[in-house]
Design an enzyme around this catalytic site. Structure first.
Site, short mmCIF file in Angstrom:
data_model
loop_
_atom_site.label_atom_id
_atom_site.label_comp_id
_atom_site.label_asym_id
_atom_site.label_seq_id
_atom_site.Cartn_x
_atom_site.Cartn_y
_atom_site.Cartn_z
CB CYS A 2 45.09 44.33 41.83
SG CYS A 2 43.90 44.83 42.58
NE ARG A 27 47.56 43.73 36.19
CZ ARG A 27 47.15 42.55 35.48
NH1 ARG A 27 47.64 42.77 34.28
NH2 ARG A 27 46.54 41.86 36.04
CD1 TRP A 74 39.91 49.25 39.22
CD2 TRP A 74 38.95 47.39 40.03
NE1 TRP A 74 38.69 49.16 38.91
CE2 TRP A 74 38.11 48.02 39.27
CE3 TRP A 74 38.69 46.05 40.60
CZ2 TRP A 74 36.62 47.40 39.31
CZ3 TRP A 74 37.16 45.74 40.69
CH2 TRP A 74 36.43 46.31 39.80
CG ASN A 100 45.52 40.71 40.70
OD1 ASN A 100 45.98 40.28 39.38
ND2 ASN A 100 44.37 41.21 40.57
N GLY A 101 43.11 39.76 43.20
CA GLY A 101 42.37 38.60 42.86
C GLY A 101 41.56 38.89 44.11
CD GLU A 493 33.91 49.71 21.33
OE1 GLU A 493 33.40 49.01 22.00
OE2 GLU A 493 35.17 50.12 21.74
CE LYS A 497 36.13 52.60 24.38
NZ LYS A 497 36.13 51.19 23.71
CD GLU A 500 35.29 52.40 28.21
OE1 GLU A 500 35.83 51.67 28.91
OE2 GLU A 500 35.55 52.07 26.78
CG HIS A 516 10.27 48.02 18.05
ND1 HIS A 516 9.09 47.58 17.46
CD2 HIS A 516 11.00 47.67 17.09
CE1 HIS A 516 9.12 47.34 16.05
NE2 HIS A 516 10.41 47.56 15.74
CE LYS A 615 43.70 48.09 27.85
NZ LYS A 615 42.91 48.82 26.88
#
Ligand code: F6R
Length: 620
Positions: A2, A27, A74, A100-101, A493, A497, A500, A516, A615
């Site tokens: 947000c 954001r 968001w 925001n929150g 990583e 990538k 997402e 295993h 982000k």
């Protein structure tokens, strides 16, 4: 997560707000909205989808005014609908606010307000704050009619935030106050831009570019009352506080896309420069060590450190894993890597000679911030490895090291990862040279570090090859990413990538762990991406690769130029330059970034704004 913008002054508020929302869109981007006060009534425009959609709406149905607030969302509470977009009205339109929150106790508060007759039209937690504020404002006007509206609004805001549990960055306007913008902060970032008889507000400083370089970072428990003639900051515990104005240096132009189609590609290709920036001025060849300006610890304190905890989330956590290997190898200091979201609630035994590093691109990740605060509370020296200058974590840490990678706008982190690894190599060199690392070994490390921007430049030459490979594999729905030692975090990583941005299932594993359990997943429809550059255990990882081939799994290898053996074994190979093992993550991660970028494009995904993600994760 947000983005909030606000403005009060003499210019057309909606134009600044819209531009600011575009800059903050990274954001959160499921919907956007804006409010201004026109002729004593709040006018609101809200639209699901990108800020672009809101811009379209404003063209056909414009807003006017010299004060306003905006929000890019968001979603946390309530579906992505026009009605749930911020800003939200409170009471019968006495207040409007963008948030925001997350308000954790909103259900209880909502029940009380409903009992008092307040009508809720959204599913958000934010609307509770709006009604609560309107309620307190009404009360305050009855209790202290002798006060002006500004005093009563301030008191109402102070009462309201005392009742909130959770996190908030709030931009608030009152109908009675056409030239007063209120902001409040607890856990979610807010910055005030100071202009000439005008003020800007935003979740970070990016909207201020071209308007002002002078900023005030609001701290938790603070509210600010902002008018064109000036502003005042009040801390909940200490009262009126003298604001500290920071002048931003070199306000970056890097947040423009230039000729690139996407930020992610731009940021991947910026890596030779971002790595150079992480090295600039930090390598002391005479002493064969690294130098950092902002650790704020004495050599004596640093020598006492006998344990390091690295805490982070997501990609930064993967960089921390590389850091663990580096710090143990070069500095010989026992190092642990903790998910910040776990560390914040755990209580691991940590001696007072334990040093904590919070690793974060944004400097605003709520879990990392909370973990860092918890460690600070217990008295550990707590430092940050951070990209965003002036972010909450950068400001609250005892000291730290900036990445200087420039703004990272693409939601998938790329250049921040390689800069984090670069800084961690420098840190290992620095702490190593205070202990056991020899002068020649330090010199060798410095030589290799200085060559890294070049090595990454050479690595980027694999772009066309990666594109071809992406075309071949874009239709597959499951991938394994495998590597060992320094390349195990790279495998994690690479898998993150791909997940997402292309929504393809991928798992990262240490290659030898396959047998295993996960090897059961291998079949001709499950490609394995093997990170297998030259190194001490190259033959071992080749055996792991053969095990996959024996079971019919396609293999894409990331290997060093000149590796003829791999060309015979793997179905496809992406070659990278040979570097020392401890530097490999900086080069081997690059083709994996490109691979996920191209697979995502071919699958029609929005690489810069993947679904469900934001982000800067400022909620828990
Ligand atoms: C992945 C990604 C996230 C972040 C994580 C931590 O590409 O970007 O996993 O790495 O949310 O963010 P920072 O580093 O800002 O604390």
């Amino acid at each position: 997560m947000c983005g909030i913008v606000g403005y009060v002054g003499h210019r057309d508020a909606p134009s600044f707000l819209l531009e600011g929302l575009h800059r903050l869109e990274y954001r959160g981007y499921d919907s956007a909205g804006m409010a201004t006060l026109e002729d004593g009534v709040f006018s609101l425009r809200k639209k699901t989808g990108r800020v672009l959609e809101l811009g379209g709406l404003l063209k056909t149905d414009p807003l006017k005014g010299t004060m306003g607030s905006g929000h890019t969302r968001w979603a946390t509470h309530g579906q992505v609908t026009d009605i749930n977009c911020h800003p939200h009205l409170g009471g019968d339109g006495e207040v409007v606010l963008a948030h925001n929150g997350v308000i954790e106790n909103y259900t209880k508060l909502k029940a009380k307000l409903v009992a008092l007759g307040y009508k809720f039209i959204t599913e958000t937690d934010t609307e509770v704050v709006a009604h609560l504020l309107a309620h307190h404002y009404r009360d305050q006007k009855k209790l202290t009619p002798e006060n002006g509206p500004k005093e009563n609004a301030t008191l109402a805001l102070e009462h309201t935030i005392l009742m909130l549990k959770g996190t908030y960055g709030l931009a608030i306007m009152f109908r009675d106050l056409p030239e007063t913008l209120f902001v409040a902060r607890q856990g979610s970032p807010l910055v005030i831009g100071v202009g000439d008889k005008e003020f800007f507000v935003a979740s970070d400083q990016t909207p201020f570019r071209g308007y002002t370089n002078d900023v005030v970072y609001l701290s938790d428990r603070e509210i600010a009352i902002i008018e064109p003639s000036g502003f005042e900051i009040i801390h909940r515990d200490t009262g009126v506080t003298a604001p500290s104005i920071t002048t931003l240096q070199n306000v970056s132009e890097d947040s423009d896309l230039g000729d690139y189609p996407h930020y992610m590609l731009k940021e991947i290709f910026e890596q030779p420069i971002s790595i150079e920036n992480a090295l600039r001025g930090r390598l002391d060849e005479d002493e064969a060590t690294a130098v950092f300006g902002g650790l704020n610890l004495t050599a004596q304190q640093l020598r006492r450190i006998d344990r390091i905890v690295l805490t982070a989330c997501g990609t930064s956590w993967h960089a921390a894993l590389v850091g663990e290997y580096l710090l143990e190898e070069f500095a010989r200091i026992p190092t642990e890597v903790e998910y910040a979201s776990e560390l914040r609630y755990r209580n691991p035994p940590m001696s007072d000679t334990t040093m904590v590093f919070a690793i974060t691109q944004s400097g605003e990740t709520a879990d990392t911030l909370a973990a860092m605060r918890e460690c600070k509370r217990k008295g550990h020296p707590t430092l940050a490895i951070c990209n965003t200058v002036g972010s909450t974590i950068a400001r609250e840490a005892d000291g730290g090291i900036y990445l200087h990678a420039g703004p990272e706008i693409g939601v998938a982190s790329t250049k921040a990862f390689t800069s984090q690894v670069t800084v961690l190599i420098e840190l290992a060199l620095f702490l190593g040279r205070m202990r056991h690392l020899s002068y020649p070994a330090g010199r060798r490390l410095i030589r290799q570090l200085k060559d890294m921007p070049n090595k990454v430049r050479q690595t980027l030459e694999c772009h066309d090859k990666v594109k071809q490979i992406a075309e071949k594999y874009a239709g597959f729905n499951n991938f394994l990413y495998l590597g060992r030692l320094y390349n195990f975090p790279v495998a994690l990583e690479g898998a993150l990538k791909l997940k997402e941005i292309s929504y393809v299932h991928a798992e990262g594993y240490p290659a030898a762990e396959m047998k295993h359990g996960p090897i059961a997943l291998v079949d001709e429809k499950t490609p394995s991406v093997f990170v297998v550059p030259q190194g001490g255990i190259y033959p071992k990882i080749i055996s792991n690769l053969e095990e996959i081939k024996a079971r019919g799994g396609p293999v894409i290898a990331i290997a060093c130029h000149g590796d003829e053996q791999i060309a015979k074994l793997a179905d496809d190979v992406i070659f990278v330059p040979e570097v020392e093992e401890y530097m490999q993550p900086i080069v081997t991660s690059v083709p994996l970034q490109l691979l996920s970028y191209h697979i995502a494009l071919l699958r029609g995904c929005n690489v810069d704004r993947p679904r469900n993600l934001a982000k800067s994760v400022t909620v828990e």
